[in-house]
Design an enzyme around this catalytic site. Structure first.
Site, PDB file in Angstrom:
ATOM      1  N   ASP A 109       0.790  -1.204   0.010  1.00 33.25           N
ATOM      2  CA  ASP A 109       0.210  -0.051   0.036  1.00 33.25           C
ATOM      3  C   ASP A 109       0.854   1.234  -0.122  1.00 33.25           C
ATOM      4  O   ASP A 109       0.480   2.435  -0.332  1.00 33.25           O
ATOM      5  CB  ASP A 109      -0.977  -0.121   1.128  1.00 33.25           C
ATOM      6  CG  ASP A 109      -0.212  -0.132   2.563  1.00 33.25           C
ATOM      7  OD1 ASP A 109      -0.415  -1.358   2.985  1.00 33.25           O
ATOM      8  OD2 ASP A 109       0.727   0.408   2.721  1.00 33.25           O
TER       9      ASP A 109
ATOM     10  N   ASP B   5       6.514  -6.198   6.540  1.00 32.82           N
ATOM     11  CA  ASP B   5       5.091  -5.446   6.528  1.00 32.82           C
ATOM     12  C   ASP B   5       4.329  -6.362   5.520  1.00 32.82           C
ATOM     13  O   ASP B   5       3.938  -6.029   4.663  1.00 32.82           O
ATOM     14  CB  ASP B   5       5.375  -4.161   5.877  1.00 32.82           C
ATOM     15  CG  ASP B   5       3.857  -3.236   5.804  1.00 32.82           C
ATOM     16  OD1 ASP B   5       3.760  -2.587   5.003  1.00 32.82           O
ATOM     17  OD2 ASP B   5       2.947  -3.879   6.607  1.00 32.82           O
TER      18      ASP B   5
HETATM   19  N1  SAM Z   1      -0.529  -3.406   7.851  1.00 32.91           N
HETATM   20  C1  SAM Z   1      -0.994  -5.018   7.136  1.00 32.91           C
HETATM   21  C2  SAM Z   1      -0.732  -5.930   8.468  1.00 32.91           C
HETATM   22  O1  SAM Z   1      -0.050  -5.369   9.279  1.00 32.91           O
HETATM   23  O2  SAM Z   1      -1.318  -7.104   8.173  1.00 32.91           O
HETATM   24  C3  SAM Z   1       0.031  -5.459   6.178  1.00 32.91           C
HETATM   25  C4  SAM Z   1      -0.265  -4.475   4.822  1.00 32.91           C
HETATM   26  S1  SAM Z   1       0.612  -4.822   3.313  1.00 32.91           S
HETATM   27  C5  SAM Z   1      -0.574  -4.397   2.469  1.00 32.91           C
HETATM   28  C6  SAM Z   1       0.887  -6.452   3.233  1.00 32.91           C
HETATM   29  C7  SAM Z   1       1.527  -6.779   2.060  1.00 32.91           C
HETATM   30  O3  SAM Z   1       2.269  -7.964   2.280  1.00 32.91           O
HETATM   31  C8  SAM Z   1       0.593  -7.167   0.854  1.00 32.91           C
HETATM   32  O4  SAM Z   1       0.578  -6.097  -0.098  1.00 32.91           O
HETATM   33  C9  SAM Z   1       0.897  -8.531   0.388  1.00 32.91           C
HETATM   34  O5  SAM Z   1       0.651  -8.795  -0.863  1.00 32.91           O
HETATM   35  C10 SAM Z   1       2.130  -8.738   0.818  1.00 32.91           C
HETATM   36  N2  SAM Z   1       2.681 -10.040   0.794  1.00 32.91           N
HETATM   37  C11 SAM Z   1       2.207 -11.003   1.450  1.00 32.91           C
HETATM   38  N3  SAM Z   1       3.016 -12.180   1.292  1.00 32.91           N
HETATM   39  C12 SAM Z   1       4.076 -11.845   0.781  1.00 32.91           C
HETATM   40  C13 SAM Z   1       5.182 -12.357   0.221  1.00 32.91           C
HETATM   41  N4  SAM Z   1       5.591 -13.576   0.659  1.00 32.91           N
HETATM   42  N5  SAM Z   1       6.393 -11.563  -0.305  1.00 32.91           N
HETATM   43  C14 SAM Z   1       6.267 -10.373  -0.384  1.00 32.91           C
HETATM   44  N6  SAM Z   1       5.082  -9.588  -0.176  1.00 32.91           N
HETATM   45  C15 SAM Z   1       3.993 -10.296   0.336  1.00 32.91           C
END
Ligand code: SAM
Length: 294
Positions: free
Chosen positions: A94, A164
């Site tokens: 985000d 994150d």
């Molecule tokens: N603030 C949120 C929370 O505390 O749950 C996190 C927000 S951020 C949008 C989470 C991000 O992690 C998402 O964009 C998702 O696509 C990404 N994500 C999940 N698994 C991942 C991975 N294995 N490698 C990189 N990004 C990943």
């Protein structure tokens, strides 16, 4: 007889992260709802939280309270370290984490490794206030990849690594493993700091214990710190902290000096909140294996 948990509530976003506890946010206007190859992305407006993004039904970020989470996962390690030049963000699609990191003018490079380009694309379009121009900062390099893959091969030397990620379900699961943490520790510079989104310990205590068990084997200083984010239901959220440096020992006066020199104007973070965040209530401290033994 156990009441069946509703899997939907017409006109509401029902978060079913936990088997017997859920939060619901009223959907005033649904702006986006689509599946990528990784997860279901929804963005809607809510009178209390403003624009809200969910991934697979779980609240990820809201317009109104994201400042707490993003400020505490960035300014705490950056100001504690004191001379951060290179930062790695795993996840963070985000753009809110990058927004706060880039406020520190001495930081030269931020690498953001996000698995789902769809999250970045629609965040830029539907949640521009979250990234607030971060994606246009020349210091930011976006890599579309699985963070677990990237961390295995990166040359590293990052002063701060911020995980994150989503919760340990779906694509986020690999980011809560000992293997991932081991590679992340190797990718840190000598005094580097690893911080992680580690869920709400009152409801997700096992996640914190698992991360801390891994950190205990990797770092000379391992613990967590807390902040309460209203849309992450269930009480204070834990942020994992691991380092082989002495960033946590920075004297309060020095932390205050660094904060004032940084010129940032946070809405939640202060040097005093920073120090207090590491003071853990008993139920959280008991989730950290061996903390305080050594
Ligand atoms: N603030 C949120 C929370 O505390 O749950 C996190 C927000 S951020 C949008 C989470 C991000 O992690 C998402 O964009 C998702 O696509 C990404 N994500 C999940 N698994 C991942 C991975 N294995 N490698 C990189 N990004 C990943």
């Amino acid at each position: 007889m156990s009441a069946l948990r509703p899997d939907s509530l017409p006109g509401w976003s029902l978060e079913t992260l936990h088997p017997d506890y859920a939060q619901a946010l009223k959907i005033d206007e649904l702006l986006y709802d689509s599946e990528t190859e990784h997860q279901r992305i929804r963005v809607f407006t809510n009178a209390t939280f403003g624009r809200v993004m969910t991934l697979d039904g779980v609240v990820q970020v809201t317009e109104r309270d994201n400042f707490i989470y993003h400020e505490m996962l960035t300014h705490v390690p950056i100001l504690a370290h004191g001379d951060v030049r290179r930062v790695l963000i795993i996840g963070g699609g985000d753009g809110g984490m990058a927004r706060e990191v880039l406020r520190h003018r001495r930081i030269e490079q931020v690498v953001m490794v996000e698995i789902d380009a769809g999250v970045i694309d629609f965040s830029r379009r539907y949640l521009p206030m979250i990234s607030d121009g971060a994606f246009d900062d020349p210091r930011l390099e976006v890599v579309i990849a699985d963070g677990a893959e990237f961390i295995r091969t990166t040359a590293g030397d990052f002063d701060v690594i911020i995980v994150d990620s989503t919760d340990p379900i779906g694509p986020g699961e690999v980011l809560f493993t000992e293997s991932f943490y081991g590679h992340a520790a190797r990718a840190l510079s000598e005094r580097g700091v690893l911080v992680t989104q580690n869920g709400v310990p009152f409801l997700q205590g096992d996640e914190l214990t698992g991360t801390m068990r891994a950190f205990r084997a990797l770092f000379s200083d391992w613990t967590c710190y807390l902040a309460t984010v209203p849309s992450y239901a269930g009480g204070p959220m834990a942020f994992g902290w691991g380092t082989n440096g002495n960033a946590r020992a920075v004297p309060p006066a020095e932390l205050r000096r660094r904060f004032e020199a940084s010129g940032i104007e946070p809405l939640y973070y202060t040097p005093e909140v920073h120090a207090a965040a590491f003071v853990l209530p008993g139920y959280v401290a008991r989730l950290i294996p061996g903390a305080g033994d050594d």
